[in-house]
Design an enzyme around this catalytic site. Structure first.
Site, PDB file in Angstrom:
ATOM      1  N   HIS A   1      -5.137   2.737 -12.102  1.00  0.00           N
ATOM      2  CA  HIS A   1      -4.127   1.716 -11.831  1.00  0.00           C
ATOM      3  C   HIS A   1      -2.874   2.373 -11.242  1.00  0.00           C
ATOM      4  O   HIS A   1      -2.139   3.073 -11.942  1.00  0.00           O
ATOM      5  CB  HIS A   1      -3.788   0.998 -13.139  1.00  0.00           C
ATOM      6  CG  HIS A   1      -2.781  -0.088 -13.002  1.00  0.00           C
ATOM      7  ND1 HIS A   1      -1.518   0.000 -13.530  1.00  0.00           N
ATOM      8  CD2 HIS A   1      -2.855  -1.298 -12.389  1.00  0.00           C
ATOM      9  CE1 HIS A   1      -0.857  -1.114 -13.271  1.00  0.00           C
ATOM     10  NE2 HIS A   1      -1.642  -1.914 -12.581  1.00  0.00           N
TER      11      HIS A   1
ATOM     12  N   ASP B   1      -1.740  -0.986  -4.200  1.00  0.00           N
ATOM     13  CA  ASP B   1      -1.020  -2.231  -3.941  1.00  0.00           C
ATOM     14  C   ASP B   1      -0.395  -2.071  -2.563  1.00  0.00           C
ATOM     15  O   ASP B   1       0.146  -1.009  -2.239  1.00  0.00           O
ATOM     16  CB  ASP B   1       0.080  -2.437  -4.994  1.00  0.00           C
ATOM     17  CG  ASP B   1      -0.502  -2.682  -6.376  1.00  0.00           C
ATOM     18  OD1 ASP B   1      -1.325  -3.597  -6.520  1.00  0.00           O
ATOM     19  OD2 ASP B   1      -0.112  -1.959  -7.315  1.00  0.00           O
TER      20      ASP B   1
ATOM     21  N   HIS C   1       3.995  -1.115  -5.264  1.00  0.00           N
ATOM     22  CA  HIS C   1       3.658  -2.278  -6.086  1.00  0.00           C
ATOM     23  C   HIS C   1       4.556  -3.479  -5.867  1.00  0.00           C
ATOM     24  O   HIS C   1       4.088  -4.619  -5.789  1.00  0.00           O
ATOM     25  CB  HIS C   1       3.677  -1.920  -7.574  1.00  0.00           C
ATOM     26  CG  HIS C   1       3.354  -3.093  -8.445  1.00  0.00           C
ATOM     27  ND1 HIS C   1       4.321  -3.903  -9.007  1.00  0.00           N
ATOM     28  CD2 HIS C   1       2.171  -3.634  -8.794  1.00  0.00           C
ATOM     29  CE1 HIS C   1       3.739  -4.875  -9.683  1.00  0.00           C
ATOM     30  NE2 HIS C   1       2.439  -4.737  -9.579  1.00  0.00           N
TER      31      HIS C   1
ATOM     32  N   GLU D   1      -6.513   2.697  -7.020  1.00  0.00           N
ATOM     33  CA  GLU D   1      -5.932   1.425  -6.588  1.00  0.00           C
ATOM     34  C   GLU D   1      -4.770   1.602  -5.611  1.00  0.00           C
ATOM     35  O   GLU D   1      -3.967   2.524  -5.751  1.00  0.00           O
ATOM     36  CB  GLU D   1      -5.405   0.649  -7.808  1.00  0.00           C
ATOM     37  CG  GLU D   1      -4.986  -0.764  -7.430  1.00  0.00           C
ATOM     38  CD  GLU D   1      -4.014  -1.422  -8.381  1.00  0.00           C
ATOM     39  OE1 GLU D   1      -3.300  -0.729  -9.129  1.00  0.00           O
ATOM     40  OE2 GLU D   1      -3.944  -2.664  -8.357  1.00  0.00           O
TER      41      GLU D   1
HETATM   42  O1  G3P Z   1      -4.455  -5.441  -9.452  1.00  0.00           O
HETATM   43  C1  G3P Z   1      -4.784  -5.337 -10.794  1.00  0.00           C
HETATM   44  C2  G3P Z   1      -3.524  -5.138 -11.486  1.00  0.00           C
HETATM   45  O2  G3P Z   1      -2.932  -4.030 -10.868  1.00  0.00           O
HETATM   46  C3  G3P Z   1      -2.706  -6.359 -11.313  1.00  0.00           C
HETATM   47  O3  G3P Z   1      -1.491  -6.177 -11.754  1.00  0.00           O
HETATM   48  O4  G3P Z   1       0.854  -6.247 -11.168  1.00  0.00           O
HETATM   49  O5  G3P Z   1      -0.244  -4.074 -11.620  1.00  0.00           O
HETATM   50  O6  G3P Z   1      -0.710  -5.286  -9.523  1.00  0.00           O
HETATM   51  P1  G3P Z   1      -0.356  -5.409 -10.950  1.00  0.00           P
HETATM   52 CA    CA Z   2      -2.489  -4.212  -8.446  1.00  0.00          CA
END
Ligand code: G3P
Ligand code: CA
Length: 309
Positions: A12, A41, A54, A39
């Site tokens: 994450h 964003d 993010h 991941e």
């Molecule tokens: O994308 C999965 C998770 O990361 C969603 O929450 O706010 O951390 O992007 P966020």
């Molecule tokens: Ca995310």
């Protein structure tokens, strides 16, 4: 699309429990810790560059106010969209701050430990491809289209730009496994015809939206292959007689894999006694197919030992 075999470890924002989120070093550490997916964003700059970041705004994880005093909007926030990439190159990325200016997760990597920058999406994919090449170990990427409607109002089609960048990078090789994620159902449905049918989509679900009905899961299965629910949606039954964790079984019956978020050792849900207990419940008892975690090493170790290496 239930995962055959072990649950997937999705780093994450990288190994963000150990290094500032969405920095290349955090992705390298997550790779070294054995994550299956890293991941991203994704948001856009003023000059339509896609960056791995993010928030729509910069001040919670960067020193933007020091470099660009007066560049905030009337709401007091410094938006990524108001800066071009050359300007963002000047920023340092540090620990995530809370609205009072304190560290959101005290005890994590400090703001004084080094200088880290914001990567573009293309840079990050090429970086990961480099790790795959030099190590001989494959890893996937897991980009998220952040707030596509907001970006549309700002004059950019973020989703299509992301797909174009992805394909351009993949053509350079090595081709990486990908999941594409978004909270906006309309955006995923819009993008579906523009993608390789084999590209798995993940419908993210936040707790504010409530537990999806069986009918809603069926709708999601018409354009996506997995759901990414908030942990709250799994842990807390909606008061409608549904058992905690039953969302996993319902999603599986609809043909959807389940990748809940976010598993943090230093931010456990209320009533959960340990990180291992959380993994035991979600992965072993309920059968989630993957997890977003700030601590890929702990998830990797648990899965290898408990579910077979
Ligand atoms: O994308 C999965 C998770 O990361 C969603 O929450 O706010 O951390 O992007 P966020
Ligand atoms: Ca995310």
């Amino acid at each position: 699309m239930q995962t055959i075999g072990r649950p997937l470890v999705i780093a994450h924002r990288g190994a963000s429990g150990y290094l500032p989120e969405h920095t290349l070093v955090a992705k390298a550490l997550a790779f070294g810790q054995g994550a299956d997916y890293l991941e991203q964003d994704v948001v856009a700059t003023r000059d339509d560059q896609l960056i791995v970041f993010h928030d729509l705004t910069l001040e919670q994880t960067t020193d933007v106010a020091r470099h660009f005093p007066g560049r905030q909007r009337a709401d007091g926030h410094y938006y990524c969209r108001d800066f071009n990439l050359a300007e963002l190159r000047r920023l340092g990325v540090g620990p995530r701050l809370d609205p009072q200016g304190g560290e959101r997760h005290p005890g994590r990597f400090p703001g004084t430990g080094g200088r880290f920058g914001i990567p573009t999406l293309a840079e990050e994919i090429r970086f990961i491809q480099g790790l795959v090449r030099s190590s001989g170990r494959m890893v996937g990427i897991y980009p998220e289209v952040k707030d596509p409607a907001w970006h549309h109002d700002e004059g950019i089609d973020l989703g299509m730009n992301l797909l174009d960048t992805l394909e351009a990078c993949q053509q350079q090789g090595p081709r990486l496994p990908v999941f594409l994620q978004c909270f906006d159902a309309g955006e995923l449905q819009r993008l579906r015809p523009h993608c390789d049918p084999g590209l798995p989509f993940v419908q993210l679900l936040d707790s504010a939206g409530g537990r999806p009905s069986v009918a809603r899961l069926g709708e999601i299965a018409s354009y996506a292959q997995a759901i990414g629910p908030s942990l709250k949606l799994l842990l807390h039954p909606a008061g409608d007689g549904q058992a905690a964790g039953s969302l996993v079984a319902d999603a599986h019956r609809a043909g959807l894999a389940v990748h809940p978020y976010t598993f943090r050792r230093d931010e456990l849900p209320a009533g959960v006694e340990s990180f291992e207990a959380l993994l035991e419940t979600c992965l072993v008892a309920w059968g989630a197919d993957g997890l977003f975690t700030d601590f890929p090493d702990l998830a990797r170790s648990f899965i290898d030992q408990r579910l077979g290496g």
